[in-house]
Design a protein around this motif. Structure first.
Motif, PDB file in Angstrom:
ATOM      1  N   HIS A 125       0.824  -1.213   0.000  1.00  0.00           N
ATOM      2  CA  HIS A 125       0.000   0.000   0.000  1.00  0.00           C
ATOM      3  C   HIS A 125       0.856   1.260   0.000  1.00  0.00           C
ATOM      4  N   GLU A 126       0.436   2.230  -0.793  1.00  0.00           N
ATOM      5  CA  GLU A 126       1.106   3.523  -0.872  1.00  0.00           C
ATOM      6  C   GLU A 126       0.089   4.597  -0.497  1.00  0.00           C
ATOM      7  N   PRO A 127       0.360   5.404   0.535  1.00  0.00           N
ATOM      8  CA  PRO A 127      -0.655   6.340   1.025  1.00  0.00           C
ATOM      9  C   PRO A 127      -0.819   7.558   0.121  1.00  0.00           C
ATOM     10  N   THR A 128      -2.024   8.095   0.114  1.00  0.00           N
ATOM     11  CA  THR A 128      -2.280   9.369  -0.550  1.00  0.00           C
ATOM     12  C   THR A 128      -1.977  10.505   0.418  1.00  0.00           C
ATOM     13  N   GLY A 129      -1.960  11.734  -0.090  1.00  0.00           N
ATOM     14  CA  GLY A 129      -1.736  12.879   0.781  1.00  0.00           C
ATOM     15  C   GLY A 129      -2.833  13.015   1.830  1.00  0.00           C
ATOM     16  N   ASP A 130      -4.095  12.782   1.435  1.00  0.00           N
ATOM     17  CA  ASP A 130      -5.210  12.879   2.383  1.00  0.00           C
ATOM     18  C   ASP A 130      -5.077  11.823   3.477  1.00  0.00           C
ATOM     19  N   GLU A 131      -4.694  10.628   3.099  1.00  0.00           N
ATOM     20  CA  GLU A 131      -4.534   9.553   4.084  1.00  0.00           C
ATOM     21  C   GLU A 131      -3.449   9.901   5.091  1.00  0.00           C
ATOM     22  N   THR A 132      -2.372  10.490   4.593  1.00  0.00           N
ATOM     23  CA  THR A 132      -1.281  10.896   5.474  1.00  0.00           C
ATOM     24  C   THR A 132      -1.754  11.928   6.488  1.00  0.00           C
TER      25      THR A 132
ATOM     26  N   GLN B 256       8.234   8.810  -1.607  1.00  0.00           N
ATOM     27  CA  GLN B 256       6.895   8.808  -1.042  1.00  0.00           C
ATOM     28  C   GLN B 256       6.238  10.180  -1.129  1.00  0.00           C
ATOM     29  N   LEU B 257       4.922  10.174  -0.936  1.00  0.00           N
ATOM     30  CA  LEU B 257       4.139  11.387  -1.018  1.00  0.00           C
ATOM     31  C   LEU B 257       4.334  12.248   0.211  1.00  0.00           C
ATOM     32  N   THR B 258       4.129  13.554   0.078  1.00  0.00           N
ATOM     33  CA  THR B 258       4.118  14.460   1.211  1.00  0.00           C
ATOM     34  C   THR B 258       2.689  14.712   1.615  1.00  0.00           C
TER      35      THR B 258
ATOM     36  N   GLN C 256      -4.790  12.414   7.557  1.00  0.00           N
ATOM     37  CA  GLN C 256      -5.705  11.765   8.492  1.00  0.00           C
ATOM     38  C   GLN C 256      -4.934  10.945   9.520  1.00  0.00           C
ATOM     39  N   LEU C 257      -3.901  10.270   9.060  1.00  0.00           N
ATOM     40  CA  LEU C 257      -3.085   9.438   9.944  1.00  0.00           C
ATOM     41  C   LEU C 257      -2.440  10.284  11.035  1.00  0.00           C
ATOM     42  N   PHE C 258      -1.839  11.394  10.651  1.00  0.00           N
ATOM     43  CA  PHE C 258      -1.213  12.269  11.636  1.00  0.00           C
ATOM     44  C   PHE C 258      -2.256  12.928  12.537  1.00  0.00           C
ATOM     45  N   GLY C 259      -3.454  13.196  11.984  1.00  0.00           N
ATOM     46  CA  GLY C 259      -4.519  13.764  12.813  1.00  0.00           C
ATOM     47  C   GLY C 259      -4.946  12.827  13.924  1.00  0.00           C
ATOM     48  N   VAL C 260      -5.084  11.546  13.592  1.00  0.00           N
ATOM     49  CA  VAL C 260      -5.451  10.543  14.601  1.00  0.00           C
ATOM     50  C   VAL C 260      -4.332  10.399  15.624  1.00  0.00           C
ATOM     51  N   ARG C 261      -3.093  10.464  15.165  1.00  0.00           N
ATOM     52  CA  ARG C 261      -1.950  10.369  16.076  1.00  0.00           C
ATOM     53  C   ARG C 261      -1.984  11.494  17.110  1.00  0.00           C
ATOM     54  N   VAL C 262      -2.325  12.692  16.667  1.00  0.00           N
ATOM     55  CA  VAL C 262      -2.426  13.831  17.599  1.00  0.00           C
ATOM     56  C   VAL C 262      -3.461  13.552  18.677  1.00  0.00           C
ATOM     57  N   VAL C 263      -4.635  13.080  18.265  1.00  0.00           N
ATOM     58  CA  VAL C 263      -5.724  12.822  19.220  1.00  0.00           C
ATOM     59  C   VAL C 263      -5.313  11.765  20.244  1.00  0.00           C
ATOM     60  N   LEU C 264      -4.767  10.653  19.776  1.00  0.00           N
ATOM     61  CA  LEU C 264      -4.413   9.547  20.665  1.00  0.00           C
ATOM     62  C   LEU C 264      -3.305   9.935  21.643  1.00  0.00           C
ATOM     63  N   GLU C 265      -2.246  10.560  21.136  1.00  0.00           N
ATOM     64  CA  GLU C 265      -1.113  10.856  22.010  1.00  0.00           C
ATOM     65  C   GLU C 265      -1.415  12.014  22.955  1.00  0.00           C
ATOM     66  N   THR C 266      -2.290  12.932  22.541  1.00  0.00           N
ATOM     67  CA  THR C 266      -2.689  14.008  23.442  1.00  0.00           C
ATOM     68  C   THR C 266      -3.473  13.458  24.629  1.00  0.00           C
ATOM     69  N   GLU C 267      -4.384  12.543  24.346  1.00  0.00           N
ATOM     70  CA  GLU C 267      -5.147  11.913  25.426  1.00  0.00           C
ATOM     71  C   GLU C 267      -4.236  11.056  26.297  1.00  0.00           C
ATOM     72  N   ALA C 268      -3.263  10.381  25.686  1.00  0.00           N
ATOM     73  CA  ALA C 268      -2.315   9.582  26.462  1.00  0.00           C
ATOM     74  C   ALA C 268      -1.534  10.461  27.432  1.00  0.00           C
ATOM     75  N   ALA C 269      -1.130  11.643  26.985  1.00  0.00           N
ATOM     76  CA  ALA C 269      -0.386  12.559  27.851  1.00  0.00           C
ATOM     77  C   ALA C 269      -1.246  13.015  29.032  1.00  0.00           C
ATOM     78  N   ARG C 270      -2.524  13.276  28.763  1.00  0.00           N
ATOM     79  CA  ARG C 270      -3.422  13.698  29.842  1.00  0.00           C
ATOM     80  C   ARG C 270      -3.567  12.601  30.886  1.00  0.00           C
ATOM     81  N   LEU C 271      -3.800  11.379  30.426  1.00  0.00           N
ATOM     82  CA  LEU C 271      -3.967  10.261  31.347  1.00  0.00           C
ATOM     83  C   LEU C 271      -2.677   9.952  32.099  1.00  0.00           C
ATOM     84  N   ALA C 272      -1.548  10.094  31.431  1.00  0.00           N
ATOM     85  CA  ALA C 272      -0.264   9.863  32.089  1.00  0.00           C
ATOM     86  C   ALA C 272      -0.058  10.857  33.226  1.00  0.00           C
TER      87      ALA C 272
END
Length: 223
Positions: A83-90, A221-223, A92-108
């Motif tokens: 699989h090769e990601p599109t720019g939109d997929e990239t 790879q795509l940016t 979205q991927l980083f957007g989800v990463r922000v949400v997950l790790e931000t919540e992880a920091a709060r819980l930590a």
């Protein structure tokens, strides 16, 4: 009954061998995540089977599973491709990463403990030393381990599973530049130590949003 009178601990269950399709799946996933099989590369069942020393059937089953998980694309009349990601997929991927790790920091921050803070401090020091020594490989490993440790300290197994999956996909396509990250890591440690969950969220959000510019695409790879 056959086992009546025997101590319970004397009866052990037999360990079942790992199915071949599972072994093939793990092997192919590692080859993809390590870039040994690069995005866009065609995957020929017979070649993979020969390389792994198995029949084509478990390879076919593994490719179907990898397709369902987003690692492989199965194209009608063409075959399987990494699989090769599109720019939109990239994005979205980083957007989800922000949400997950931000919540992880709060819980930590809410549930921080001395041992966990010592571990974060140790990883931060290791990363800083690696950057000073221009040891890119060690710095990248320390950075990934630092983020994984924050997620672990969050104490949420579901969040940890999701974050690990997203992180694997991010690192499949992008190589992090971590020389700028350690001052922010220090800020995050201070917020977690102070049990300031709002500040921990703020620092991690800024850190992970900015990280999009610190993950240049791997060659081709795509940016």
């Amino acid at each position: 009954m056959l086992f009546n009178g025997l101590p319970h601990e004397s009866i052990s269950k037999l360990e079942r061998p790992i199915p071949v399709r599972e072994q093939v799946y793990e092997a192919l996933r590692k080859l993809i995540s390590s870039q040994s099989l690069h995005p866009g590369q065609r995957l020929v069942e017979s070649e993979l089977a020969g390389h792994l020393g198995v029949s084509r059937q478990p390879v076919r089953e593994a490719l179907q599973r990898l397709n369902s998980e987003g690692w492989v694309d199965l194209r009608p009349a063409q075959g399987a491709f990494v699989h090769e990601p599109t720019g939109d997929e990239t994005d979205q991927l980083f957007g989800v990463r922000v949400v997950l790790e931000t919540e992880a920091a709060r819980l930590a921050a809410v549930g921080s403990c001395g041992e966990g803070l010592e571990r974060l401090d140790e990883l931060c020091a290791r990363g800083e030393a690696a950057v000073a020594a221009d040891d890119v490989e060690t710095a990248v490993i320390a950075n990934a381990t630092f983020h994984a440790c924050v997620v672990e300290l969050a104490g949420n197994a579901v969040l940890a599973q999701l974050a690990a999956h997203v992180e694997q996909r991010v690192r499949r396509y992008f190589t992090p530049i971590v020389s700028q990250a350690w001052a922010e890591h220090r800020e995050l440690i201070a917020a977690i130590a102070a049990r300031d969950d709002a500040r921990a969220q703020q620092v991690m959000r800024a850190h992970t949003v900015d990280a999009r510019t610190r993950f240049p695409p791997r060659a081709g790879q795509l940016t």
